[in-house]
Scaffold this motif. Structure first.
Motif, mmCIF file in Angstrom:
data_model
loop_
_atom_site.group_PDB
_atom_site.id
_atom_site.type_symbol
_atom_site.label_atom_id
_atom_site.label_comp_id
_atom_site.label_asym_id
_atom_site.label_seq_id
_atom_site.Cartn_x
_atom_site.Cartn_y
_atom_site.Cartn_z
ATOM 1 N N UNK A 456 -28.402 21.429 -7.119
ATOM 2 C CA UNK A 456 -27.797 20.577 -8.710
ATOM 3 C C UNK A 456 -27.787 21.826 -9.695
ATOM 4 N N UNK A 457 -27.162 22.832 -9.644
ATOM 5 C CA UNK A 457 -26.583 24.154 -10.765
ATOM 6 C C UNK A 457 -25.466 23.209 -10.532
ATOM 7 N N UNK A 458 -24.812 22.168 -9.071
ATOM 8 C CA UNK A 458 -23.084 22.352 -9.172
ATOM 9 C C UNK A 458 -22.876 20.720 -9.770
ATOM 10 N N UNK A 459 -24.160 20.118 -9.977
ATOM 11 C CA UNK A 459 -24.325 19.131 -9.869
ATOM 12 C C UNK A 459 -24.035 18.865 -11.569
ATOM 13 N N UNK A 460 -25.048 19.935 -12.448
ATOM 14 C CA UNK A 460 -25.514 20.092 -14.195
ATOM 15 C C UNK A 460 -23.974 20.510 -14.186
ATOM 16 N N UNK A 461 -23.364 21.225 -13.671
ATOM 17 C CA UNK A 461 -21.789 21.349 -14.179
ATOM 18 C C UNK A 461 -20.549 20.819 -14.799
ATOM 19 N N UNK A 462 -20.701 19.663 -13.015
ATOM 20 C CA UNK A 462 -20.122 18.632 -12.877
ATOM 21 C C UNK A 462 -20.374 17.561 -14.558
ATOM 22 N N UNK A 463 -21.538 17.608 -14.288
ATOM 23 C CA UNK A 463 -21.958 16.635 -15.970
ATOM 24 C C UNK A 463 -21.260 16.559 -16.837
ATOM 25 N N UNK A 464 -20.982 18.525 -16.834
ATOM 26 C CA UNK A 464 -20.411 19.225 -18.171
ATOM 27 C C UNK A 464 -19.437 18.462 -18.653
ATOM 28 N N UNK A 465 -18.897 18.255 -17.375
ATOM 29 C CA UNK A 465 -17.635 18.449 -17.198
ATOM 30 C C UNK A 465 -16.490 18.456 -16.994
ATOM 31 N N UNK A 466 -17.148 19.852 -16.151
ATOM 32 C CA UNK A 466 -16.602 20.814 -15.047
ATOM 33 C C UNK A 466 -16.395 19.784 -13.703
ATOM 34 N N UNK A 467 -14.553 18.601 -14.296
ATOM 35 C CA UNK A 467 -14.457 18.047 -13.030
ATOM 36 C C UNK A 467 -14.498 18.510 -11.538
ATOM 37 N N UNK A 468 -13.852 19.908 -11.549
ATOM 38 C CA UNK A 468 -13.321 20.642 -10.292
ATOM 39 C C UNK A 468 -14.354 20.604 -9.536
ATOM 40 N N UNK A 469 -15.553 20.679 -10.510
ATOM 41 C CA UNK A 469 -16.814 21.554 -9.592
ATOM 42 C C UNK A 469 -17.362 20.044 -8.355
ATOM 43 N N UNK A 470 -16.880 19.301 -8.556
ATOM 44 C CA UNK A 470 -17.182 18.748 -7.937
ATOM 45 C C UNK A 470 -16.922 18.458 -6.100
ATOM 46 N N UNK A 471 -15.533 19.586 -5.793
ATOM 47 C CA UNK A 471 -14.627 19.493 -4.681
ATOM 48 C C UNK A 471 -16.507 20.554 -3.838
ATOM 49 N N UNK A 472 -16.895 21.318 -4.907
ATOM 50 C CA UNK A 472 -18.642 22.085 -3.695
ATOM 51 C C UNK A 472 -18.821 20.692 -3.881
ATOM 52 N N UNK A 473 -19.362 19.940 -4.114
ATOM 53 C CA UNK A 473 -20.473 18.741 -3.404
ATOM 54 C C UNK A 473 -19.393 17.860 -2.392
ATOM 55 N N UNK A 474 -17.858 17.786 -2.544
ATOM 56 C CA UNK A 474 -17.011 16.904 -1.199
ATOM 57 C C UNK A 474 -17.738 17.878 -0.380
ATOM 58 N N UNK A 475 -17.385 19.134 -0.354
ATOM 59 C CA UNK A 475 -17.689 19.513 1.030
ATOM 60 C C UNK A 475 -19.195 19.759 1.668
ATOM 61 N N UNK A 476 -20.563 19.377 0.306
ATOM 62 C CA UNK A 476 -21.358 19.153 1.091
ATOM 63 C C UNK A 476 -22.093 17.774 1.976
ATOM 64 N N UNK A 477 -20.579 16.844 1.139
ATOM 65 C CA UNK A 477 -20.836 16.101 2.132
ATOM 66 C C UNK A 477 -20.357 15.592 3.706
ATOM 67 N N UNK A 478 -19.401 16.464 3.263
ATOM 68 C CA UNK A 478 -18.076 16.658 5.221
ATOM 69 C C UNK A 478 -19.257 17.275 5.625
ATOM 70 N N UNK A 479 -19.375 18.310 5.166
ATOM 71 C CA UNK A 479 -20.468 19.409 6.311
ATOM 72 C C UNK A 479 -21.184 18.336 6.770
ATOM 73 N N UNK A 480 -22.114 17.687 6.187
ATOM 74 C CA UNK A 480 -23.125 16.869 6.097
ATOM 75 C C UNK A 480 -22.893 15.369 7.268
ATOM 76 N N UNK A 481 -21.677 15.017 6.891
ATOM 77 C CA UNK A 481 -21.150 14.189 8.075
ATOM 78 C C UNK A 481 -20.072 14.269 9.386
ATOM 79 N N UNK A 482 -20.345 15.941 9.568
ATOM 80 C CA UNK A 482 -19.164 16.293 10.146
ATOM 81 C C UNK A 482 -17.941 15.929 10.362
ATOM 82 N N UNK A 483 -17.393 15.580 9.021
ATOM 83 C CA UNK A 483 -16.176 15.800 8.884
ATOM 84 C C UNK A 483 -15.380 14.288 8.495
ATOM 85 N N UNK A 484 -16.427 13.386 9.059
ATOM 86 C CA UNK A 484 -16.777 11.904 8.983
ATOM 87 C C UNK A 484 -16.092 11.470 7.860
ATOM 88 N N UNK A 485 -16.683 12.414 6.965
ATOM 89 C CA UNK A 485 -16.718 11.136 5.319
ATOM 90 C C UNK A 485 -15.197 11.071 5.201
#
Ligand code: ADP
Ligand code: MG
Ligand code: ZN
Length: 502
Positions: A456-485
């Motif tokens: 949630x904290x990262x998501x808030x940062x992105x909502x506040x305009x820190x688009x670069x922080x979205x990288x951490x969320x992409x990383x989480x998605x990649x991890x959850x899909x074992x690199x297949x996303x």
């Protein structure tokens, strides 16, 4: 065996002396039958099962020349930029040896079929021209096996066995003119020459030229002269060196040995020497103070060989693209540097890359996979790259799956691994292992929602305009899909969900 020879360091040798080399290479042709009879040349047959009165040298037998042998000799001569004799003969080289039952070797003497040529070789990005004296036709001898000694040599043996299956197999002997001007690079020039010659022979399809099988062997002549001196020194002749690495080492060793003898005020004896793989050294063989007199005379039982000019020109026109020309063409087509091309050659990857391109892959992709993932795995498993259990078509298919977005590089590496393990073609592997990139929005969407909820904290940062922080969320998605996303699509969905513009 102990090495008793004194050596001086390579650098000191080259500071005082200039090496001169002469390379004599014997190539066993891949003809079906022998040079002067119809006996089979097939390897691995029981001893003496492929012999006849002619190749056993029985009285009254008559030789007939092998037409494919002559054709192969002319092709080699042409590929080496030689002149082709209008008319030449075979000669008898008379000497006695148990593995040569005729008591002469049928060879060519002063009338070789090809002469005055050259072969350009590349050493450290520079072209070095090796001049060819002659290429002539002859026949191989039988094979002696000495039993009971410690060394396998006749010395100390109890008895010897003779196998005449090899007697009469066609040989082409290719002799260079004295190679001068190579200086400190002499060992590399020698190796590059033999390597280039081997490629050329294979490209011509006249022999498989496998040195480890004795199908190609090299005699290394070497002498030193003081720097500035015109006159050649006395040479030694190291016989039957049978690998590229050994050619290089034999030249290097002989330079160091000659220099030690000469700088101590000694004289080099003209002799043949044996090369020893284990030590990289040579030991004395047979003294050859005076040129041996083989009482050569023209072979009376064979008609002269007079290749018609039209036929020679036909053969010239039909020569395949030669290795050096092909390498230069491919390097230009692929747009790569000398250094990159050298890496491809060192890796033995050239044919695999070409085949992968022929199977539809772009050159840079074909090169990337063979020189990267596959070279690494070949290296780890100690396998030749060309022998890796994956076909060019399969590598090309992996490239296509990456290009169409079904695989990313990480997944492609897993697919290659599975193909190497024998799990089938790339498409089967993708299917069976479920390796395709997840890019459909419903499957990805769930992973995106989870990632946002878990951070949630990262998501808030992105909502506040820190688009670069979205990288951490992409990383989480990649991890959850074992690199297949599909990473790009995941990022789009994240930004969409959080209500920001990418
Ligand atoms: P042989 O039949 O005794 O081996 P060849 O003349 O057929 O002699 O071949 C000798 C090889 O050595 C050739 O490649 C030749 O160019 C080369 N050669 C001749 N003289 C010298 C020398 N002094 N130093 C180095 N190489 C030499
Ligand atoms: Mg010789
Ligand atoms: Zn025979």
């Amino acid at each position: 065996m102990t090495v008793t020879e004194d050596l001086v360091s390579y650098e000191d040798a080259l500071a005082a002396y200039d090496p001169v080399m002469g390379l004599e290479v014997h190539v066993e042709l891949g003809t079906k039958t022998k040079m002067f009879c119809g006996c089979s040349t097939e390897l691995g047959a029981p001893p003496n099962s492929q012999t006849c009165p002619t190749c056993l040298g029985l009285p009254g037998s008559l030789p007939v020349v092998n037409a494919v042998g002559v054709e192969s000799a002319v092709k080699i001569g042409l590929a080496l930029n030689c002149e082709i004799a209008e008319w030449c003969r075979f000669a008898r080289k008379n000497y006695f040896y148990p593995d040569m039952p005729k008591n002469f070797q049928t060879s060519q003497y002063d009338e070789p079929i090809a002469f005055n040529g050259y072969l350009d070789v590349e050493v450290d990005g520079e072209t070095f021209r090796v001049e060819i004296e002659r290429a002539h036709m002859e026949e191989d001898t039988g094979k002696s096996t000495h039993i009971g000694g410690a060394t396998g040599r006749i010395h100390g043996a109890q008895h010897s066995l003779l196998d005449y299956n090899r007697a009469g197999i066609p040989l082409i002997e290719i002799v260079t003119k004295p190679i001068v001007g190579a200086g400190a690079k002499a060992p590399e020039v020698a190796k590059a020459y033999v390597a280039e010659l081997r490629e050329l022979i294979k490209t011509l399809g006249v022999s498989e030229a496998r040195m480890e099988m004795g199908q190609m062997r090299c005699d290394v002549n070497l002498s030193l002269r003081p720097i500035g001196e015109e006159k050649f020194g006395t040479r030694s002749e190291t016989k039957n060196v049978n690998s590229l690495r050994s050619v290089e080492r034999a030249v290097r060793f002989e330079i160091q040995r000659h220099a030690a003898v000469l700088s101590a005020g000694g004289k080099i004896v003209q002799e043949t020497r044996h090369f020893h793989e284990e030590h990289g050294s040579t030991t004395s063989g047979r003294i050859k103070e005076e040129a041996e007199d083989y009482r050569y005379f023209p072979e009376p039982d064979l008609v002269p060989v007079a290749p018609p000019r039209e036929w020679v020109e036909e053969l010239r026109a039909g020569l395949p693209e030669l290795p050096r020309v092909r390498r230069m063409r491919l390097q230009a087509e692929w747009g790569i540097s000398d250094h990159e091309m050298q890496s491809v050659l060192n890796a033995g990857a050239i044919d695999s890359i070409v085949a992968t391109i022929d199977a539809g892959a772009p050159a840079d992709q074909a090169r990337k996979w063979w020189m990267g993932e596959l070279a690494r795995r070949a290296n780890e498993s100690g396998t030749d790259l060309a022998a890796m259990p994956i076909s060019a078509a399969q590598v090309a298919r992996v490239c296509a799956l990456v290009a169409e977005g079904t695989l990313n590089d990480k997944l492609a590496r897993q697919v290659i691994e599975a193909v190497l393990l024998g799990e089938g073609d790339p498409d089967q592997v993708v299917e069976q292992r479920g390796l395709a990139i997840v890019s459909d929005d419903s499957a990805l969407g769930a992973a995106v929602d989870d990632a946002i909820a878990a951070n949630p904290a990262v998501a808030d940062k992105v909502r506040d305009g820190k688009v670069a922080a979205a990288g951490a969320l992409v990383g989480a998605v990649m991890k959850a899909t074992r690199g297949q996303a599909d990473a790009a699509r995941a990022r789009e969905l994240i930004l969409e969900r959080l209500g920001v513009q990418g």
